[in-house]
Design an enzyme around this catalytic site. Sequence first.
Site, PDB file in Angstrom:
ATOM      1  N   GLN A   1       0.831  -1.207   0.000  1.00 33.62           N
ATOM      2  CA  GLN A   1       0.000   0.000   0.000  1.00 33.62           C
ATOM      3  C   GLN A   1       0.866   1.257   0.000  1.00 33.62           C
ATOM      4  OE1 GLN A   1      -3.652  -0.197   2.621  1.00 33.62           O
ATOM      5  NE2 GLN A   1      -2.324  -1.682   3.630  1.00 33.62           N
ATOM      6  N   ASN A   2       2.161   1.108   0.138  1.00 35.39           N
ATOM      7  CA  ASN A   2       3.068   2.247   0.296  1.00 35.39           C
ATOM      8  C   ASN A   2       3.386   2.920  -1.030  1.00 35.39           C
ATOM      9  OD1 ASN A   2       3.037   1.354   2.886  1.00 35.39           O
ATOM     10  ND2 ASN A   2       5.143   0.665   2.933  1.00 35.39           N
TER      11      ASN A   2
ATOM     12  N   ASP B   1       6.162   5.062  -0.930  1.00 40.97           N
ATOM     13  CA  ASP B   1       7.486   5.614  -0.616  1.00 40.97           C
ATOM     14  C   ASP B   1       8.623   5.084  -1.478  1.00 40.97           C
ATOM     15  OD1 ASP B   1       8.090   3.070   0.520  1.00 40.97           O
ATOM     16  OD2 ASP B   1       7.460   3.764   2.507  1.00 40.97           O
TER      17      ASP B   1
ATOM     18  N   HIS C   1      -1.320   1.808  -4.350  1.00 36.53           N
ATOM     19  CA  HIS C   1      -1.546   3.251  -4.427  1.00 36.53           C
ATOM     20  C   HIS C   1      -0.501   3.945  -5.296  1.00 36.53           C
ATOM     21  CE1 HIS C   1      -4.600   2.701  -1.441  1.00 36.53           C
ATOM     22  NE2 HIS C   1      -3.733   2.240  -0.554  1.00 36.53           N
TER      23      HIS C   1
END
Length: 130
Positions: A104-105, A107, A124
């Site tokens: 879901q990161n 980064d 995401h």
Amino acid sequence: MSRLGVPEDVREVHEEHESIQKKARAVAEALRGSLHAVVYTGAGISTSAGIPDFRGPQGVWTLRETGGRRTLPTTPTERAIPTFTHMAIVELMKRRLVKHLVSQNVDGLHVRSGVPFDKISELHGNRYIE
């Protein structure tokens, strides 16, 4: 129950080394017996890299809801480096114990840690890929 749906009594847990070792052995045994293991990660995997999570005690939504201020240091996402956990997942993939990663990161730390693009689904997106 908080407005975010997290029970008020939910707290971070710190376990004894022996307990963690026992659980790690159980996970290792399950991975060795699996044909198609998939790892699913969220914001918590990057907190030790200095990137805030969302619903932990110092989480973005927790602090917004309570009006609190973050007391832990943060690292700008572009300067964060993959954690030991990111690197452990890469090693499990190299050993073919984990076939795919769902994250879901946004980064980018999984990709920076060495997870191949064809072995990750970033739900995401990734803020560093066009």
